[in-house]
Write a protein that holds these residues in place. Structure first.
Motif, PDB file in Angstrom:
ATOM      1  N   LYS A  42      -8.961  -2.338  12.658  1.00  0.00           N
ATOM      2  CA  LYS A  42      -9.338  -3.615  12.048  1.00  0.00           C
ATOM      3  C   LYS A  42      -9.332  -3.526  10.529  1.00  0.00           C
ATOM      4  N   LEU A  43      -9.774  -2.393  10.000  1.00  0.00           N
ATOM      5  CA  LEU A  43      -9.783  -2.205   8.544  1.00  0.00           C
ATOM      6  C   LEU A  43      -8.365  -2.221   7.985  1.00  0.00           C
ATOM      7  N   LEU A  44      -7.422  -1.572   8.678  1.00  0.00           N
ATOM      8  CA  LEU A  44      -6.026  -1.579   8.232  1.00  0.00           C
ATOM      9  C   LEU A  44      -5.482  -2.995   8.168  1.00  0.00           C
ATOM     10  N   GLU A  45      -5.877  -3.818   9.125  1.00  0.00           N
ATOM     11  CA  GLU A  45      -5.416  -5.209   9.132  1.00  0.00           C
ATOM     12  C   GLU A  45      -6.074  -6.024   8.016  1.00  0.00           C
ATOM     13  N   LYS A  46      -7.382  -5.821   7.820  1.00  0.00           N
ATOM     14  CA  LYS A  46      -8.134  -6.631   6.857  1.00  0.00           C
ATOM     15  C   LYS A  46      -7.753  -6.344   5.416  1.00  0.00           C
ATOM     16  N   TYR A  47      -7.701  -5.063   5.057  1.00  0.00           N
ATOM     17  CA  TYR A  47      -7.515  -4.701   3.649  1.00  0.00           C
ATOM     18  C   TYR A  47      -6.062  -4.384   3.289  1.00  0.00           C
ATOM     19  N   PHE A  48      -5.287  -3.910   4.255  1.00  0.00           N
ATOM     20  CA  PHE A  48      -3.925  -3.468   3.956  1.00  0.00           C
ATOM     21  C   PHE A  48      -2.855  -4.305   4.654  1.00  0.00           C
ATOM     22  N   HIS A  49      -3.277  -5.227   5.523  1.00  0.00           N
ATOM     23  CA  HIS A  49      -2.361  -6.099   6.279  1.00  0.00           C
ATOM     24  C   HIS A  49      -1.349  -5.277   7.088  1.00  0.00           C
ATOM     25  N   ILE A  50      -1.820  -4.142   7.592  1.00  0.00           N
ATOM     26  CA  ILE A  50      -0.991  -3.275   8.423  1.00  0.00           C
ATOM     27  C   ILE A  50      -1.468  -3.378   9.859  1.00  0.00           C
ATOM     28  N   HIS A  51      -0.529  -3.621  10.767  1.00  0.00           N
ATOM     29  CA  HIS A  51      -0.834  -3.740  12.188  1.00  0.00           C
ATOM     30  C   HIS A  51      -0.182  -2.560  12.912  1.00  0.00           C
ATOM     31  N   ILE A  52      -1.000  -1.727  13.546  1.00  0.00           N
ATOM     32  CA  ILE A  52      -0.461  -0.589  14.263  1.00  0.00           C
ATOM     33  C   ILE A  52      -0.996  -0.580  15.696  1.00  0.00           C
TER      34      ILE A  52
ATOM     35  N   THR B 103       0.160  17.429   1.633  1.00  0.00           N
ATOM     36  CA  THR B 103      -1.035  16.590   1.627  1.00  0.00           C
ATOM     37  C   THR B 103      -1.026  15.585   2.763  1.00  0.00           C
ATOM     38  N   PHE B 104       0.171  15.233   3.234  1.00  0.00           N
ATOM     39  CA  PHE B 104       0.305  14.073   4.108  1.00  0.00           C
ATOM     40  C   PHE B 104       0.284  14.387   5.595  1.00  0.00           C
ATOM     41  N   THR B 105       0.162  15.652   5.969  1.00  0.00           N
ATOM     42  CA  THR B 105       0.232  16.018   7.381  1.00  0.00           C
ATOM     43  C   THR B 105      -1.135  16.278   8.016  1.00  0.00           C
ATOM     44  N   HIS B 106      -2.202  16.001   7.290  1.00  0.00           N
ATOM     45  CA  HIS B 106      -3.538  16.361   7.774  1.00  0.00           C
ATOM     46  C   HIS B 106      -4.401  15.172   8.166  1.00  0.00           C
ATOM     47  N   GLY B 107      -3.866  13.974   8.083  1.00  0.00           N
ATOM     48  CA  GLY B 107      -4.652  12.800   8.453  1.00  0.00           C
ATOM     49  C   GLY B 107      -4.135  11.572   7.741  1.00  0.00           C
ATOM     50  N   ASP B 108      -4.552  10.403   8.225  1.00  0.00           N
ATOM     51  CA  ASP B 108      -4.091   9.142   7.644  1.00  0.00           C
ATOM     52  C   ASP B 108      -4.588   8.976   6.218  1.00  0.00           C
ATOM     53  N   ILE B 109      -3.679   8.539   5.341  1.00  0.00           N
ATOM     54  CA  ILE B 109      -4.017   8.180   3.968  1.00  0.00           C
ATOM     55  C   ILE B 109      -3.401   6.817   3.690  1.00  0.00           C
ATOM     56  N   VAL B 110      -4.238   5.839   3.389  1.00  0.00           N
ATOM     57  CA  VAL B 110      -3.769   4.496   3.049  1.00  0.00           C
ATOM     58  C   VAL B 110      -4.580   4.020   1.851  1.00  0.00           C
TER      59      VAL B 110
ATOM     60  N   ARG C  20       4.810  -3.221   5.940  1.00  0.00           N
ATOM     61  CA  ARG C  20       4.164  -1.925   5.804  1.00  0.00           C
ATOM     62  C   ARG C  20       4.160  -1.469   4.349  1.00  0.00           C
ATOM     63  N   GLY C  21       3.616  -0.261   4.139  1.00  0.00           N
ATOM     64  CA  GLY C  21       3.742   0.437   2.873  1.00  0.00           C
ATOM     65  C   GLY C  21       4.623   1.643   3.083  1.00  0.00           C
ATOM     66  N   GLY C  22       4.370   2.693   2.310  1.00  0.00           N
ATOM     67  CA  GLY C  22       5.150   3.910   2.449  1.00  0.00           C
ATOM     68  C   GLY C  22       4.654   4.948   1.479  1.00  0.00           C
ATOM     69  N   PHE C  23       5.355   6.104   1.431  1.00  0.00           N
ATOM     70  CA  PHE C  23       5.007   7.063   0.390  1.00  0.00           C
ATOM     71  C   PHE C  23       6.088   7.061  -0.676  1.00  0.00           C
ATOM     72  N   CYS C  24       6.072   8.037  -1.590  1.00  0.00           N
ATOM     73  CA  CYS C  24       6.772   7.879  -2.870  1.00  0.00           C
ATOM     74  C   CYS C  24       8.258   7.584  -2.725  1.00  0.00           C
ATOM     75  N   TYR C  25       8.948   8.257  -1.789  1.00  0.00           N
ATOM     76  CA  TYR C  25      10.393   8.051  -1.658  1.00  0.00           C
ATOM     77  C   TYR C  25      10.698   6.612  -1.247  1.00  0.00           C
TER      78      TYR C  25
ATOM     79  N   PRO D 250       0.805  -1.221   0.000  1.00  0.00           N
ATOM     80  CA  PRO D 250       0.000   0.000   0.000  1.00  0.00           C
ATOM     81  C   PRO D 250       0.837   1.270   0.000  1.00  0.00           C
ATOM     82  N   PHE D 251       0.252   2.316  -0.535  1.00  0.00           N
ATOM     83  CA  PHE D 251       0.755   3.676  -0.347  1.00  0.00           C
ATOM     84  C   PHE D 251       0.168   4.161   0.969  1.00  0.00           C
ATOM     85  N   GLU D 252       1.012   4.658   1.894  1.00  0.00           N
ATOM     86  CA  GLU D 252       0.487   5.102   3.186  1.00  0.00           C
ATOM     87  C   GLU D 252       1.417   6.099   3.855  1.00  0.00           C
ATOM     88  N   ASN D 253       0.798   6.942   4.693  1.00  0.00           N
ATOM     89  CA  ASN D 253       1.535   8.002   5.391  1.00  0.00           C
ATOM     90  C   ASN D 253       1.437   7.866   6.905  1.00  0.00           C
TER      91      ASN D 253
END
Length: 247
Positions: A237-247, A194-201, A63-68, A35-38
């Motif tokens: 739970k959504l992050l785990e189900k769709y993006f396989h990200i555990h936070i 764009t990335f400092t105002h809330g979660d984007i995944v 995890r995912g990450g952003f462009c860099y 995933p792309f995520e911030n």
């Protein structure tokens, strides 16, 4: 970098022939598996432009990450496989004007001709795009790269109003990951980012895409969109189900 582990993460077998078709498979599968995520940005976890740290985050921690991070890693994978590629700097087009110049990282891959490749721009083209203006179509839309000046190009998508909408502008100049130090800091800290105002995944799926923005979810299947809201607990739970990200 463990090439086999990387390929396993994106569900691709290693092939000996470095074809355009194989490159397209690598790009598509990357976007459908990573995933792309911030989430580090919004949690004030500093992102430094060190490729080994990218690898540990994306491969070691799932995890995912952003462009860099995503394009930085993918460009290294392409090099390890034997493709001739390099990073480029891009300026993202906003609704009004442009974002901070040269703060998006993408990739040029040289085969029979140069191709734009990008696994770190969220909802965008899933296959290599030549710099000749030829159109490329996938489940996410119709795209082309249009030359604007002698050495300047725009990645464009054909929108619902029958216009070509510019997503970002770039040149073919060779960049290293360290050339994005200023942009990486800006995108982590600036209120104009764009990335400092809330979660984007967001992650591509075979028939569309699923995106979390704050507490809002958008799922696209075959062009049809469904939207719903989640609570903070449901988001975990959504992050785990769709993006396989555990936070």
């Amino acid at each position: 970098m463990d090439v086999q582990a990387y390929l396993k993460r994106i569900s691709v077998e290693k092939e000996e022939q470095l074809t355009l078709e194989y490159l397209a498979k690598l790009q598509k599968n990357h976007m459908e598996n990573i995933p792309f995520e911030n989430l580090d940005v919004t949690r004030k976890v500093e992102i430094k432009l060190i490729t080994d740290r990218f690898y540990e985050k994306v491969m070691g921690n799932g995890r995912g990450g952003f462009c860099y991070e995503l394009n930085g890693l993918f460009q290294q994978l392409l090099t390890k496989l034997g493709y001739r590629s390099h990073l480029i700097a891009c300026t993202v087009k906003k609704l009004e004007g442009w974002a901070k110049a040269d703060t998006h990282a993408a990739i040029i891959v040289n085969l029979d001709q140069p191709y734009l490749v990008d696994v770190g721009f969220g909802d965008s083209v899933r296959q290599p795009v030549p710099l000749t203006g030829e159109e490329r179509i996938d489940v996410s839309g119709t795209y082309r790269v249009a030359q604007t000046e002698q050495e300047s190009y725009d990645l464009q998508r054909f929108d619902d109003e029958n216009h070509w909408k510019t997503l970002y502008r770039f040149t073919n100049d060779v960049k290293s990951i360290k050339d994005f130090d200023e942009g990486c800091l800006y995108n982590q800290t600036s209120p104009d980012s764009t990335f400092t105002h809330g979660d984007i995944v967001t992650i591509a799926t075979e028939d569309g895409r699923i995106t979390l923005s704050g507490l809002n979810v958008t799922q696209t299947k075959n062009g049809q969109k469904v939207k719903w809201d989640v609570t903070e607990d449901e988001k975990i739970k959504l992050l785990e189900k769709y993006f396989h990200i555990h936070i």
